[in-house]
Design an enzyme around this catalytic site. Sequence first.
Site, PDB file in Angstrom:
ATOM      1  N   SER A 163      40.256  41.097  44.977  1.00 52.25           N
ATOM      2  CA  SER A 163      41.753  40.853  45.619  1.00 52.25           C
ATOM      3  C   SER A 163      41.669  41.509  46.903  1.00 52.25           C
ATOM      4  CB  SER A 163      42.550  41.514  44.410  1.00 52.25           C
ATOM      5  OG  SER A 163      42.795  42.860  44.923  1.00 52.25           O
ATOM      6  N   LYS A 201      45.628  49.097  45.981  1.00 55.91           N
ATOM      7  CA  LYS A 201      45.878  47.517  46.887  1.00 55.91           C
ATOM      8  C   LYS A 201      46.326  48.575  48.832  1.00 55.91           C
ATOM      9  CE  LYS A 201      45.770  43.833  44.465  1.00 55.91           C
ATOM     10  NZ  LYS A 201      44.669  44.654  43.951  1.00 55.91           N
TER      11      LYS A 201
END
Length: 242
Positions: A163, A201
């Site tokens: 990701s 993230k």
Amino acid sequence: MLTRKQYELLMFIQERLKETGVPPSFDEMKDALDLRSKSGIHRLITALEERGFIRRLPNRARAMEVLRLPESISPGLATPPQRGTFSPEVIEGDLGKPAKPAAPTRPAADPVPVSAGIEIPVMGRIAAGVPIEAIQTHSHSISVPPEMLGKGEHYALEVRGDSMIEAGILDGDTVLIRRTDSAESGDIVVALVDDEEATLKRLRKKGASIALEAANPAYETRIFGPGRVRVQGRLVALFRQY
């Protein structure tokens, strides 16, 4: 070492087996640990099995047995660890901190070069994709040049997932993290969601809410209300093997 949730589940299974001789169901485990879904229980059971604490018996529904209990925690401990205590177990001492200069073995005019590498503990894996159960196992250490380290304690994590590929972070990379509970909007952080799942993230602050933003268009940005996300560290550097 187990995470708080892993420990709570292991002890719940152990107590249920002692009381009834039958392992608890997934619904019972989910309710006992106050989780939102059975998928969280599945991740915890898989982690316990991989670490050799339990074994699932084939061809038998709900069949499992406890093989051992954590050595670092008394089996008779009645009160589980306090909520929200996840943080990588950085080894105390000089690990992750600038090393003291070695005493010279020759006159000062002709010093002997000293290795500048500092040993940093690798504390398991972090998800750069779908969040996974936070891991706090010191698996091994890596040597890091001191110039890459600032103030404070540091630890490393192995990346699993894709990701963050557009931020240059690939599956299999090792990320160097400075331990902190705060970060600026735009920083890449280790985030703990609902005290259950850890992920790597980019953090975005939106008023009282927190957004965890992927660097891959295949993943959506997740937005959480106040108190659901806790920063556990900030990305400092990464290492890659070829």
